[in-house]
Enzyme design. Structure first.
Site, PDB file in Angstrom:
ATOM      1  N   MET A  57     -16.088   5.865 122.452  1.00 32.18           N
ATOM      2  CA  MET A  57     -15.736   7.241 122.814  1.00 32.18           C
ATOM      3  C   MET A  57     -16.974   8.137 122.737  1.00 32.18           C
ATOM      4  SD  MET A  57     -11.847   7.903 121.747  1.00 32.18           S
ATOM      5  CE  MET A  57     -12.025   8.146 120.002  1.00 32.18           C
ATOM      6  N   GLY A  58     -18.147   7.506 122.672  1.00 28.43           N
ATOM      7  CA  GLY A  58     -19.387   8.280 122.704  1.00 28.43           C
ATOM      8  C   GLY A  58     -19.764   8.862 121.356  1.00 28.43           C
ATOM      9  N   LEU A  62     -22.687   8.319 119.982  1.00 28.40           N
ATOM     10  CA  LEU A  62     -23.027   6.999 119.453  1.00 28.40           C
ATOM     11  C   LEU A  62     -23.860   7.053 118.175  1.00 28.40           C
ATOM     12  CD1 LEU A  62     -23.875   5.248 122.852  1.00 28.40           C
ATOM     13  CD2 LEU A  62     -21.674   5.398 121.671  1.00 28.40           C
ATOM     14  N   HIS A  63     -23.503   6.180 117.247  1.00 24.44           N
ATOM     15  CA  HIS A  63     -24.243   6.064 115.981  1.00 24.44           C
ATOM     16  C   HIS A  63     -24.700   4.609 115.822  1.00 24.44           C
ATOM     17  CE1 HIS A  63     -20.546   4.267 114.533  1.00 24.44           C
ATOM     18  NE2 HIS A  63     -19.863   5.385 114.773  1.00 24.44           N
ATOM     19  N   GLU A  64     -25.311   4.326 114.672  1.00 24.97           N
ATOM     20  CA  GLU A  64     -25.874   2.985 114.447  1.00 24.97           C
ATOM     21  C   GLU A  64     -24.817   1.882 114.510  1.00 24.97           C
ATOM     22  OE1 GLU A  64     -29.005   1.880 114.248  1.00 24.97           O
ATOM     23  OE2 GLU A  64     -29.553   3.925 114.795  1.00 24.97           O
ATOM     24  N   GLY A  65     -23.566   2.227 114.170  1.00 26.11           N
ATOM     25  CA  GLY A  65     -22.471   1.243 114.256  1.00 26.11           C
ATOM     26  C   GLY A  65     -22.279   0.802 115.702  1.00 26.11           C
ATOM     27  N   HIS A  66     -22.189   1.788 116.599  1.00 25.29           N
ATOM     28  CA  HIS A  66     -22.051   1.459 118.023  1.00 25.29           C
ATOM     29  C   HIS A  66     -23.261   0.652 118.505  1.00 25.29           C
ATOM     30  CE1 HIS A  66     -19.719   5.428 118.015  1.00 25.29           C
ATOM     31  NE2 HIS A  66     -18.838   4.587 118.495  1.00 25.29           N
ATOM     32  N   GLY A 111     -15.301  -3.111 116.537  1.00 23.43           N
ATOM     33  CA  GLY A 111     -15.802  -2.930 115.177  1.00 23.43           C
ATOM     34  C   GLY A 111     -14.715  -3.185 114.132  1.00 23.43           C
ATOM     35  N   LYS A 154     -14.363  -1.849 111.399  1.00 30.20           N
ATOM     36  CA  LYS A 154     -13.877  -0.615 110.760  1.00 30.20           C
ATOM     37  C   LYS A 154     -12.460  -0.271 111.238  1.00 30.20           C
ATOM     38  CE  LYS A 154     -15.233   3.654 111.913  1.00 30.20           C
ATOM     39  NZ  LYS A 154     -14.081   4.563 111.944  1.00 30.20           N
TER      40      LYS A 154
END
Ligand code: AMP
Length: 286
Positions: A27-28, A30-34, A143, A145
């Site tokens: 969903m944009g 973006l962080h390090e997880g993405h 992910g 999570k």
């Protein structure tokens, strides 16, 4: 060079090339997880990576949560270009309209996050169904999570005999343990340090179970502690089976501890793997 695609026509053109697609829905913001997921997807050099950026309106229970969802498309595109993502799919707003035919997920959508977000998983399943039928990817990357979401998507794929494999990527966390989430952007510095307590508490439960010392009533104490620290609400804190999210019982099964808690107006979720676990009397044990 990353290619940006915005319409079904462009996707249809792409499909003519018969690439094996490794698909990462997001969903944009973006962080390090993405980015870790994208990197994993890129590891297979024989295929092409396609990342979608779309804030799906029908998976939000509250319009305010949808309106406040953080966005930074320009920055997202630069991050994906840096990673040499092959394709970035940015569907138009009408990709999902309110009148779209909806997928209805059964039991799985009614527990944990589904209790107070009634339409959420039907909304997730509907947009994922739309992506999967349009893109026909070889793999979809998800992910850990969002563990309940993984089960929902696995069920969707099985029920509709979709030819896509699921790959799960472990949760990426901040140094203090907080699971990265686009929603963290809405937390103040103080709220963020409070949010770190989630992982700390989950780990506490895990290590007590490993030492065979965990009384079920301690879950209530954990909730009370979090509320005392300043959480507004604990939506749930439960130990459930990984295979179907039913509650832990006297039979050994791979279990996880799941939590959802609110700070201010922000809903956070997390979960941690406990391994094979069961209940003996009032104790959770390995
Ligand atoms: P979202 O943009 O929040 O819809 O997430 C897109 C994908 O990234 C989903 O499969 C999420 O489970 C995954 N994801 C979100 N946060 C993390 C994280 N901290 N670590 C790993 N994957 C994540």
């Amino acid at each position: 060079m990353s290619k940006i695609l915005r319409s079904k026509k462009e996707i249809d053109q792409l499909l003519k090339r018969k690439y094996k697609l490794h698909f990462v829905p997001t969903m944009g913001f973006l962080h390090e997880g993405h980015l870790k997921i994208v990197n994993e997807a890129k590891r297979n050099t024989e295929s092409k990576t396609l990342v979608s950026i779309f804030i799906n309106p029908i998976q939000f229970s509250e319009i305010l949560d949808f309106d406040l969802y953080p966005k930074d498309l320009k920055n997202d595109i630069s991050k994906l270009k840096l990673l040499k993502t092959d394709f970035i799919f940015i569907p138009q707003k009408n990709f999902i309209s309110n009148s779209i035919s909806k997928i209805k997920i059964g039991k799985l959508s009614k527990m944990l996050c589904g209790v107070d977000r009634k339409e959420h998983f039907d909304g997730v399943a509907t947009v994922i169904m739309k992506f999967l039928t349009l893109l026909r990817p070889e793999y979809i990357y998800l992910g850990e999570k969002d563990f309940q979401q993984i089960l929902v998507i696995r069920q969707l794929i099985k029920d509709f005999s979709i030819n896509t494999n699921v790959r799960v990527i472990p949760t990426v966390r901040e140094k203090g343990g907080l699971a990265l989430s686009s929603r963290n952007k809405r937390l103040s510095k103080q709220q963020k340090s409070l949010a770190q307590k989630i992982y700390h508490e989950l780990n506490g439960v895990k290590s007590k179970i490993n030492k065979k010392k965990f009384h079920l009533s301690e879950l209530i104490k954990v909730k009370e502690r979090l509320l005392k620290h300043g959480f507004k609400q604990i939506n749930y804190l439960e130990i459930r089976k990984e295979k179907d999210l039913t509650l832990i019982d006297k039979n050994y099964d791979s279990c996880r501890i799941f939590i959802s808690a609110n700070i201010g107006g922000v809903r956070l979720i997390d979960n941690l793997r406990l391994g094979k676990t069961r209940i003996i009397g009032k104790f959770v044990s390995k």
